[in-house]
Write an enzyme that holds these catalytic residues in place. Structure first.
Site, short mmCIF file in Angstrom:
data_model
loop_
_atom_site.label_atom_id
_atom_site.label_comp_id
_atom_site.label_asym_id
_atom_site.label_seq_id
_atom_site.Cartn_x
_atom_site.Cartn_y
_atom_site.Cartn_z
N LYS A 182 0.98 -1.06 -0.04
CA LYS A 182 -0.14 -0.03 0.06
C LYS A 182 1.10 1.38 0.14
CE LYS A 182 -1.93 2.93 2.18
NZ LYS A 182 -1.74 4.37 1.73
N GLU A 257 9.76 0.77 10.57
CA GLU A 257 10.87 1.77 10.64
C GLU A 257 10.40 3.28 10.33
OE1 GLU A 257 12.94 4.47 9.06
OE2 GLU A 257 13.03 3.71 7.28
N CYS A 291 13.69 10.35 7.04
CA CYS A 291 13.38 9.86 8.42
C CYS A 291 14.92 9.89 9.20
CB CYS A 291 13.19 8.18 8.23
SG CYS A 291 14.27 7.26 7.40
N GLU A 392 9.70 15.28 15.86
CA GLU A 392 10.13 15.30 14.10
C GLU A 392 9.33 16.19 13.32
OE1 GLU A 392 8.80 11.53 11.91
OE2 GLU A 392 10.81 11.46 11.16
#
Ligand code: NAI
Ligand code: MG
Length: 489
Positions: A182, A257, A291, A392
């Site tokens: 997906k 992750e 990331c 983040e």
């Protein structure tokens, strides 16, 4: 070339070897984030489409795909690698158009991404169990076999669709699993294009399926599907937690992750000229949408002011523009929501008393109209407790902080819920090595940043997730071990 590729056409998804629309007939728009232009539509899949894809993956797993030997799977992976290589430029243009990463960077990932396919092709014929000497009886033989876990559900974000798709699909194929992928609703085009190449490579129907849709409508049904054995996910920590919860009822195997707030530590003996571009691009490379972004910059107080001055000059020198312009250093952010989220972080930094040295505003000029552009921002005077130092941001924002001792730098660097990556700049490898040992992070780079290789494990600690991608460990996550006992008397 780009305009000729995507002119608003419908791009179907891929289930059981067929290009199909959503059963509902509904579509989602696909947008070029640099211009706001509609470039395509894709199916807006829901739970019933996910059911079809999982059923196809199950049939393929039990049926034709189970007849493929390791060598057969290796051959298919190598053929896919050849086709991806042959179509590389087109895939890169598609990716850049879909999610904005400058074309110099998408093109530049060639060796690594195609290398992944060839690395896992090699692994396909290197799988093996062990012969074990048991103490129960000398007439009993004991050994282990490694078996594919079954149907894998893969959910990926927008920021690296090509690499992320291949990092999920290649180990599945190497181990004999089947997969339902997906992609992000913000960048579905390359994953769809890859399925055509996989079909051309001779992959049996149902082995790889791609279902497009939103996280809530297509991602969640996949994450909780009772017939999915394993989920591999790359994306935000919050969604990773939702996926882990969704897997509890059926005890799915899960690899996550997730996000990061990675430290970049510049020691006083660092080679400043080398460290500046690396520290800058550790965040700005994909306008911060990486990331591993080294977004907390700790600089030794002795060199702090000079470093920030030169870093800000470097940031100002970066060329912002459409990703398809070969001279562009910084492309757009993925969408308007992400852009205003980053702007909110910048406002919070200023409100909490950090000093915005450069950037953080929208660039002026007609060429930026309609796109989601932000000038790269460097904050000085950041406190460890400020929001911009803790969360983040996923945007082009560096939060810089001075430090006095190495011990203090490492302690502060580790004072985060995340543990994805870290960078250290020092001319003294003994200093660097001591800090490497203490940093709580899945990957640490010394006097460099960003390098990723198919053979080298990658993945986070703490709230950055669990499980490794890359290397031989990666395959363990797609395999079960069966222990076999045979009485020979
Ligand atoms: P996300 O993590 O929510 O989305 C990643 C993927 O998960 C997409 O394919 C999405 O459709 C899917 N998804 C969303 N909700 C789901 C659910 N409940 N069940 C199953 N699948 C689901 O990230 P999103 O919404 O694109 O961005 C939000 C924030 O996440 C960003 O601002 C950024 O801070 C962070 N992020 C971090 C990434 C990283 O690699 N560290 C990657 C993407 C986003
Ligand atoms: Mg897009």
């Amino acid at each position: 070339m780009a305009d000729a590729l995507y002119t608003g056409q419908f791009c179907p998804m891929f289930i059981d070897g067929k290009q199909v629309p959503a059963q509902s007939g509904e579509v989602l728009g696909v947008t070029d984030p640099a211009s706001g232009r509609s470039i395509a539509t894709v199916p807006r899949a829901g739970a019933s489409d996910v059911d079809l894809a999982v059923a196809a993956a199950r049939r393929a797993f039990e049926g034709p795909w189970s007849k493929f030997t390791p060598y057969d799977r290796q051959e298919i992976l190598l053929r896919i690698a050849d086709l991806v290589e042959k179509n590389w430029d087109e895939l890169c243009v598609t990716d850049t158009l879909d999610m904005g990463l400058p074309i110099s960077r998408t093109l530049g990932n060639k060796r690594r991404v195609i290398g992944m396919l060839r690395f896992y092709a090699g692994q396909a014929t290197a799988l093996h169990g062990d012969y074990i000497e048991n103490s129960v009886s000398q007439s009993m033989i004991t050994f282990t076999t490694r078996e594919p876990v079954g149907v894998v559900g893969a959910i990926i974000p927008w920021n690296a669709p090509t690499a992320a798709s291949i990092w999920k699909i290649a180990p599945a194929l190497a181990t004999g699993c089947t997969i339902v992928l997906k992609p992000s609703e913000d960048a579905p085009l390359v994953p769809l294009r890859l399925t055509q190449l996989m079909q051309d490579a001779g992959l049996p129907d149902g082995v790889v399926n791609v279902v497009t849709g939103t996280g809530a409508e297509a991602g969640a049904p996949l994450a909780q599907h009772p017939d999915v054995n394993k989920i591999v996910f790359t994306g935000s920590t919050a969604t990773g937690q939702a996926i882990a919860r969704a897997g509890v009822d059926t005890l799915k195997r899960i690899t996550l992750e997730l996000g990061g707030k990675s430290p970049m530590i510049i020691c006083k003996d660092a080679d400043i000229a080398k460290a500046i571009p690396v520290a800058a691009m550790a965040v700005f490379a994909h306008s911060g949408q990486i990331c591993i972004a080294g977004s907390r910059l700790f600089v030794a107080r002795e060199i702090h002011d000079e470093f920030l001055h030169r870093l800000s000059e470097y940031a100002q020198s970066l060329k912002i523009g459409h990703g398809l312009d070969p001279d562009t250093d910084l492309g757009p952010l993925i969408n308007a929501r992400q852009t205003s989220k980053v702007e909110d972080y910048i406002a919070s930094g200023e409100a909490e008393g950090a000093k915005l040295i450069t950037g953080g505003d929208r660039p002026a000029g007609a060429e930026f109209d309609g796109g989601n552009f932000l000038r790269p921002a460097v904050f000085g005077g950041v406190g460890d407790d400020m929001k911009i130092a803790r969360e983040e941001i996923f945007g082009p924002v560096i939060s810089a902080m001075p430090f006095d001792t190495l011990d203090e730098a490492v302690t502060r660097a580790n004072a985060t819920p995340y543990g994805l990556a870290g960078g250290i700049f020092s001319r003294d490898l003994s200093t660097a090595h001591k800090m490497v040992k203490r940093l709580k992070a899945g990957s640490v780079w010394v006097n460099m940043y960003h390098a990723i290789d198919p053979a080298v494990p990658f993945g986070g600690l703490k709230m950055s997730g669990y499980g490794k991608e890359g290397g031989v460990e990666h395959l363990d996550a797609y395999l079960d071990t069966k222990s076999v006992w045979i009485q020979t008397d």
